[in-house]
Design an enzyme around this catalytic site. Structure first.
Site, PDB file in Angstrom:
ATOM      1  N   HIS A 182       6.347 -41.352  -6.577  1.00  0.00           N
ATOM      2  CA  HIS A 182       5.237 -40.496  -7.008  1.00  0.00           C
ATOM      3  C   HIS A 182       5.469 -39.120  -6.410  1.00  0.00           C
ATOM      4  O   HIS A 182       5.807 -39.000  -5.227  1.00  0.00           O
ATOM      5  CB  HIS A 182       3.905 -41.078  -6.532  1.00  0.00           C
ATOM      6  N   ARG A 190       7.222 -38.092 -14.151  1.00  0.00           N
ATOM      7  CA  ARG A 190       7.188 -38.200 -12.690  1.00  0.00           C
ATOM      8  C   ARG A 190       8.536 -38.020 -12.014  1.00  0.00           C
ATOM      9  O   ARG A 190       8.631 -37.425 -10.947  1.00  0.00           O
ATOM     10  CB  ARG A 190       6.674 -39.580 -12.319  1.00  0.00           C
ATOM     11  N   VAL A 238      -4.870 -56.777  -9.927  1.00  0.00           N
ATOM     12  CA  VAL A 238      -5.330 -56.828 -11.320  1.00  0.00           C
ATOM     13  C   VAL A 238      -4.625 -57.939 -12.105  1.00  0.00           C
ATOM     14  O   VAL A 238      -5.262 -58.667 -12.899  1.00  0.00           O
ATOM     15  CB  VAL A 238      -5.169 -55.454 -12.010  1.00  0.00           C
ATOM     16  N   ALA A 286      -5.355 -47.840  -6.579  1.00  0.00           N
ATOM     17  CA  ALA A 286      -4.984 -47.077  -7.784  1.00  0.00           C
ATOM     18  C   ALA A 286      -6.066 -46.038  -8.061  1.00  0.00           C
ATOM     19  O   ALA A 286      -7.254 -46.352  -8.068  1.00  0.00           O
ATOM     20  CB  ALA A 286      -4.821 -48.019  -8.971  1.00  0.00           C
ATOM     21  N   ARG A 326       8.124 -45.343 -15.344  1.00  0.00           N
ATOM     22  CA  ARG A 326       6.843 -45.750 -15.926  1.00  0.00           C
ATOM     23  C   ARG A 326       5.965 -44.543 -16.250  1.00  0.00           C
ATOM     24  O   ARG A 326       5.849 -43.602 -15.462  1.00  0.00           O
ATOM     25  CB  ARG A 326       6.090 -46.668 -14.946  1.00  0.00           C
ATOM     26  N   HIS A 342       6.348 -45.487  -5.019  1.00  0.00           N
ATOM     27  CA  HIS A 342       5.028 -45.746  -5.604  1.00  0.00           C
ATOM     28  C   HIS A 342       4.990 -47.032  -6.411  1.00  0.00           C
ATOM     29  O   HIS A 342       4.005 -47.771  -6.364  1.00  0.00           O
ATOM     30  CB  HIS A 342       4.674 -44.556  -6.495  1.00  0.00           C
ATOM     31  N   GLU A 359      -2.885 -37.264 -17.836  1.00  0.00           N
ATOM     32  CA  GLU A 359      -1.859 -37.339 -16.797  1.00  0.00           C
ATOM     33  C   GLU A 359      -0.515 -36.992 -17.407  1.00  0.00           C
ATOM     34  O   GLU A 359      -0.370 -36.922 -18.633  1.00  0.00           O
ATOM     35  CB  GLU A 359      -1.848 -38.725 -16.138  1.00  0.00           C
TER      36      GLU A 359
HETATM   37  C1  SIN Z   1      -1.999 -41.566  -9.971  1.00  0.00           C
HETATM   38  O1  SIN Z   1      -3.218 -41.580  -9.921  1.00  0.00           O
HETATM   39  O2  SIN Z   1      -1.322 -40.548  -9.965  1.00  0.00           O
HETATM   40  C2  SIN Z   1      -1.285 -42.868 -10.038  1.00  0.00           C
HETATM   41  C3  SIN Z   1      -1.469 -43.477 -11.355  1.00  0.00           C
HETATM   42  C4  SIN Z   1      -0.281 -44.320 -11.676  1.00  0.00           C
HETATM   43  O3  SIN Z   1       0.535 -44.620 -10.830  1.00  0.00           O
HETATM   44  O4  SIN Z   1      -0.131 -44.668 -12.845  1.00  0.00           O
END
Ligand code: SIN
Length: 525
Positions: A224, A268, A11, A42, A364, A329, A109
């Site tokens: 992650h 996270r 990206v 992603a 992040r 991740h 999220e």
């Molecule tokens: C996810 O889909 O959990 C990953 C998205 C991210 O890393 O921001």
């Protein structure tokens, strides 16, 4: 018109190449197939304050909260303010986001105070962005060189002046450039368990480092929480927990409710550590993600990619919880840049995961990474030809850690051992993974010092980046965000300081970035 070389086709790289092509002569270099890279995998989506009941201020507040006090405020402001514009441009370019009743669909999220995640193809957001951006690059005046490996950034008279490349057939070429933009992604492949594809071998970070650029905050790798616990791993998007899936220990206990008020939707690092502790308590066996309450129809419609992958791995996740483990991740650290992608080496830009703008701090916020690629790539292109200011204050005032560039001093009677990639990944997982301890990091530093790899290879890039990660992790005597040291489990008091890794040749003393006395780290590089 400047000659611009962009390395990397995710990206950030495609956005940079596309924008630069309007004004400059652009070559886009990519290591394998142009579509390959972390972007296309992603899942969850892209966060931006595009909905009326949301605000840039709320997005900023969430990003700061997740970043554990280490975010660079200016970078966060730029990310969240420019985000909606960048996303609208992407839609105009042809990216097709999912809709719901004629409006953009929105997901939730972890650690977001609002449902602000745009997604595409259910859980195939990155693939759709990559498709749209690559298709635009192909229609633009951009020369694409694929299967071309970045050997080095060429430096002349103290500035980046091009790149040297090696093609799959062994042929080499040097491209001269007025501006080099590195967008090669992160270093997930340093670790035994990762959600990153095979190409994520820190090529841009290592090349920038060899060229003399400063690397920052390398101790911060995001793990992650939920990768499918099968050989090769597979990301199970946080959006699945956002839709209501829960984590359970082997005995069925929903342990995250004991650990954080937001349970499975805690930041996270908190969830990843919670899982790691639970796994240790059950002899290393993975915990499970229970999405059975969501139903087969919903799961296959909302998460078609994960649905197919879990079924291919032999699980029917609509009927049985699936085993999950944390996995490397995303690199919050990287080549230190200002908010226009300018590194400490004139002429050299870094954007996307390769860069450290400080926007993510120590951890992040979910779905800020695709956004980062878009926003900072646009700004880097706009800065071409605009001069080269001194490094930002957070770099000048950071904790400087000098790491030698010239290799380990020879120890009498010993020869370096050629690096074995799998052994390196195990070492990094055990010593510099979710949980770290000074003793393990020191042991890892000693082992890394005894390794070597042929120059101009992925293994060499991984090895030198491993040394930076370990040096940074040793230098941070506290736990913060994704960096957890069991020998220093508390977050330090006072204003948090960034880690600034300064490449040092044995024969020269680097010019100081600040009056602060640098921390000397005895880690041979
Ligand atoms: C996810 O889909 O959990 C990953 C998205 C991210 O890393 O921001």
């Amino acid at each position: 018109m400047a000659r611009v070389v962009v390395v990397g086709s995710g990206v950030a790289g495609t956005t940079a190449a596309l924008r630069a092509s309007a004004r400059h002569e652009v070559t886009l270099v990519t290591k394998t197939d142009p579509a390959e890279g972390s972007t296309r995998y992603a899942q969850g989506g892209i966060a931006a304050a595009v909905f009326e009941d949301d605000s840039v201020e709320a997005h900023i507040a969430d990003t700061l909260r997740a970043g554990a006090g280490l975010n660079v405020a200016e970078a966060v402001r730029v990310l969240c303010t420019d985000g909606p514009v960048a996303v609208r441009e992407l839609i105009e370019l042809g990216a097709r986001f999912d809709t719901d009743g004629g409006h953009l669909a929105r997901g939730l999220e972890a650690a977001h105070s609002a449902s602000r995640i745009l997604h595409a193809g259910g859980d195939a957001t990155g693939a759709e962005l990559e498709r749209a951006l690559l298709s635009a690059v192909r229609d633009a005046d951009v020369t694409v060189l694929d299967h071309a490996f970045l050997v080095d950034v060429v430096v002349r008279d103290g500035a980046a002046a091009g790149v040297s490349l090696r093609f799959a057939d062994g042929g080499t070429v040097t491209l001269d450039a007025d501006a080099v933009i590195l967008a090669t992604g992160g270093w997930g492949r340093l670790y035994r368990h990762t959600t990153n594809p095979a190409v994520a071998t820190a090529d841009g970070v290592a090349a920038a480092w060899r060229a003399g650029a400063v690397v920052a905050d390398a101790e911060f790798t995001q793990f992650h929480p939920t990768a499918l616990a099968v050989p090769g791993s597979f990301l199970i998007s946080e959006a699945v927990r956002g839709e209501g899936a829960v984590l359970r220990a082997a005995d069925g206990h929903r342990f995250m409710t004991d650990l954080h008020p937001d349970a499975e939707l805690a930041p996270r690092d908190v969830v990843a550590r919670g899982i790691a502790v639970e796994m240790a308590a059950q002899g290393g066996r993975p915990v499970v993600l229970d999405a059975t309450a969501l139903g087969a129809e919903f799961l296959s419609r909302r998460f078609p990619t994960i649905d197919a992958a879990t079924r291919a791995a032999g699980f029917d996740w609509s009927r049985q919880p699936i085993p999950v483990t944390p996995a490397a991740h995303y690199a919050m650290g990287g080549v230190a840049t200002d908010t226009s992608g300018r590194t400490t080496l004139p002429g050299l830009f870094a954007v996307g995961e390769t860069a450290c703008t400080g926007a993510h701090g120590a951890n992040r916020l979910a779905s800020n990474s695709l956004l980062e690629g878009l926003v900072f790539a646009r700004r880097a292109v706009d800065a071409i030809g605009g001069g080269w200011p001194e490094p930002p204050a957070w770099v000048r005032e950071g904790r400087q850690v000098r790491v030698p560039l010239d290799g380990a001093p020879a120890v009498a009677g010993t020869r370096p051992t050629p690096v074995d990639r799998a052994a390196l990944q195990r070492l990094m997982w055990d010593a510099a993974g979710v949980h770290r301890h000074r003793d393990g990091l020191q042991q890892a530093a000693a082992e890394l010092a005894g390794l070597s790899a042929a120059g101009g290879t992925e293994d060499a890039n991984l090895l030198s980046t491993a040394r930076l990660v370990v040096a940074a992790a040793l230098s941070r005597d506290e736990s913060r965000g994704a960096h957890f040291r069991s020998d220093a489990p508390m977050t330090g008091d006072g204003v948090p300081v960034h880690t600034v890794l300064v490449p040092t040749r044995a024969s020269t003393v680097p010019a100081p970035l600040t009056s602060r006395e640098p921390t000397e780290v005895t880690l041979p590089c």
